[in-house]
Design a protein around this motif. Structure first.
Motif, mmCIF file in Angstrom:
data_model
loop_
_atom_site.group_PDB
_atom_site.id
_atom_site.type_symbol
_atom_site.label_atom_id
_atom_site.label_comp_id
_atom_site.label_asym_id
_atom_site.label_seq_id
_atom_site.Cartn_x
_atom_site.Cartn_y
_atom_site.Cartn_z
ATOM 1 N N GLU A 76 0.867 -1.376 -0.212
ATOM 2 C CA GLU A 76 0.168 -0.175 0.196
ATOM 3 C C GLU A 76 0.865 1.453 -0.342
ATOM 4 O O GLU A 76 0.756 2.504 -0.666
ATOM 5 C CB GLU A 76 -0.754 0.225 0.998
ATOM 6 N N LEU A 77 2.424 1.220 1.048
ATOM 7 C CA LEU A 77 3.121 2.565 0.365
ATOM 8 C C LEU A 77 3.477 2.889 -0.498
ATOM 9 O O LEU A 77 3.879 3.988 -1.007
ATOM 10 C CB LEU A 77 3.760 1.998 1.900
ATOM 11 N N ALA A 78 3.882 1.628 -0.630
ATOM 12 C CA ALA A 78 4.387 1.695 -2.110
ATOM 13 C C ALA A 78 3.649 2.488 -3.359
ATOM 14 O O ALA A 78 4.249 3.168 -4.505
ATOM 15 C CB ALA A 78 4.874 -0.088 -2.753
ATOM 16 N N ALA A 79 2.782 1.841 -3.487
ATOM 17 C CA ALA A 79 1.381 2.429 -4.471
ATOM 18 C C ALA A 79 1.233 3.843 -4.066
ATOM 19 O O ALA A 79 0.141 4.647 -5.127
ATOM 20 C CB ALA A 79 0.522 1.615 -4.168
ATOM 21 N N HIS A 80 1.216 4.370 -2.679
ATOM 22 C CA HIS A 80 0.826 5.442 -2.356
ATOM 23 C C HIS A 80 1.042 6.747 -3.549
ATOM 24 O O HIS A 80 2.482 6.552 -3.579
ATOM 25 C CB HIS A 80 1.251 5.690 -1.418
ATOM 26 N N PRO A 81 0.593 7.253 -3.958
ATOM 27 C CA PRO A 81 1.744 8.549 -5.107
ATOM 28 C C PRO A 81 1.777 9.304 -4.574
ATOM 29 O O PRO A 81 2.635 10.413 -4.735
ATOM 30 C CB PRO A 81 0.007 8.265 -6.029
ATOM 31 N N ALA A 82 1.467 9.543 -3.482
ATOM 32 C CA ALA A 82 1.445 11.337 -2.704
ATOM 33 C C ALA A 82 3.355 11.015 -2.129
ATOM 34 O O ALA A 82 2.929 9.986 -1.283
ATOM 35 C CB ALA A 82 0.794 11.665 -1.783
ATOM 36 N N GLU A 83 4.162 12.087 -1.928
ATOM 37 C CA GLU A 83 5.150 11.713 -1.203
ATOM 38 C C GLU A 83 4.842 12.396 -0.316
ATOM 39 O O GLU A 83 3.853 13.315 0.253
ATOM 40 C CB GLU A 83 6.029 12.839 -1.895
ATOM 41 N N PHE A 84 5.766 12.486 1.414
ATOM 42 C CA PHE A 84 5.428 12.772 2.430
ATOM 43 C C PHE A 84 7.626 13.007 3.779
ATOM 44 O O PHE A 84 7.302 11.960 3.432
ATOM 45 C CB PHE A 84 3.877 12.122 4.072
ATOM 46 N N PRO A 85 6.992 13.326 4.326
ATOM 47 C CA PRO A 85 8.569 14.159 4.968
ATOM 48 C C PRO A 85 9.182 12.193 5.539
ATOM 49 O O PRO A 85 10.061 12.801 5.060
ATOM 50 C CB PRO A 85 8.467 15.424 5.820
ATOM 51 N N ASP A 86 8.161 11.826 6.162
ATOM 52 C CA ASP A 86 9.001 10.622 6.449
ATOM 53 C C ASP A 86 8.772 9.181 6.270
ATOM 54 O O ASP A 86 8.851 8.536 6.850
ATOM 55 C CB ASP A 86 8.811 10.241 8.361
ATOM 56 N N ARG A 87 8.395 9.241 4.567
ATOM 57 C CA ARG A 87 7.852 7.752 4.121
ATOM 58 C C ARG A 87 9.149 7.454 3.957
ATOM 59 O O ARG A 87 9.052 6.153 4.146
ATOM 60 C CB ARG A 87 7.743 8.575 2.828
ATOM 61 N N GLY A 88 10.218 7.625 3.783
ATOM 62 C CA GLY A 88 11.569 6.843 4.267
ATOM 63 C C GLY A 88 11.655 5.828 5.212
ATOM 64 O O GLY A 88 12.532 4.675 5.427
ATOM 65 N N ILE A 89 11.626 6.918 6.209
ATOM 66 C CA ILE A 89 11.581 6.001 7.243
ATOM 67 C C ILE A 89 10.648 4.343 7.969
ATOM 68 O O ILE A 89 10.454 3.720 8.147
ATOM 69 C CB ILE A 89 10.878 7.217 8.831
#
Length: 104
Positions: free
Chosen positions: A32-45
């Protein structure tokens, strides 16, 4: 009755059902996270902690304090992304299967 080729049981012999549940929940949230189109600041975490959880699961029954730490980091990283709330809830429920960490 015929068995389809390639089918296998969900759990292996002697495999902890809590680990199976956590593996399923983590895998789903990672997709789900990989498919989520929007970037957000803590995505990498969130991505890093989900990968760490997946790795821990690969080595048997993980330590509850480490599971809870990862869950806290993931929740903090993606908690405001409502599209991922169901997957996050499933990971939390799977972590809860391992019981409470003694406080002290």
């Amino acid at each position: 009755m015929f068995k389809s080729l390639g089918q296998r049981p969900v759990t292996g012999i002697g495999e902890d059902p809590r680990v199976v549940e956590l593996r399923t929940a983590v895998s789903r949230l990672r997709r789900e996270l990989a498919a989520h189109p929007a970037e957000f600041p803590d995505r990498g975490i969130a991505e890093d902690e989900l990968a760490a959880l997946a790795a821990m699961i690969g080595y048997g029954t993980p330590e509850t304090p480490r599971l809870r730490r990862s869950l806290l980091l993931i929740a903090a990283a993606i908690g405001s992304v409502s599209a991922l709330s169901r997957g996050l809830s499933e990971v939390r429920a799977a972590v809860d299967l391992f019981g409470e960490t003694p406080r002290g």
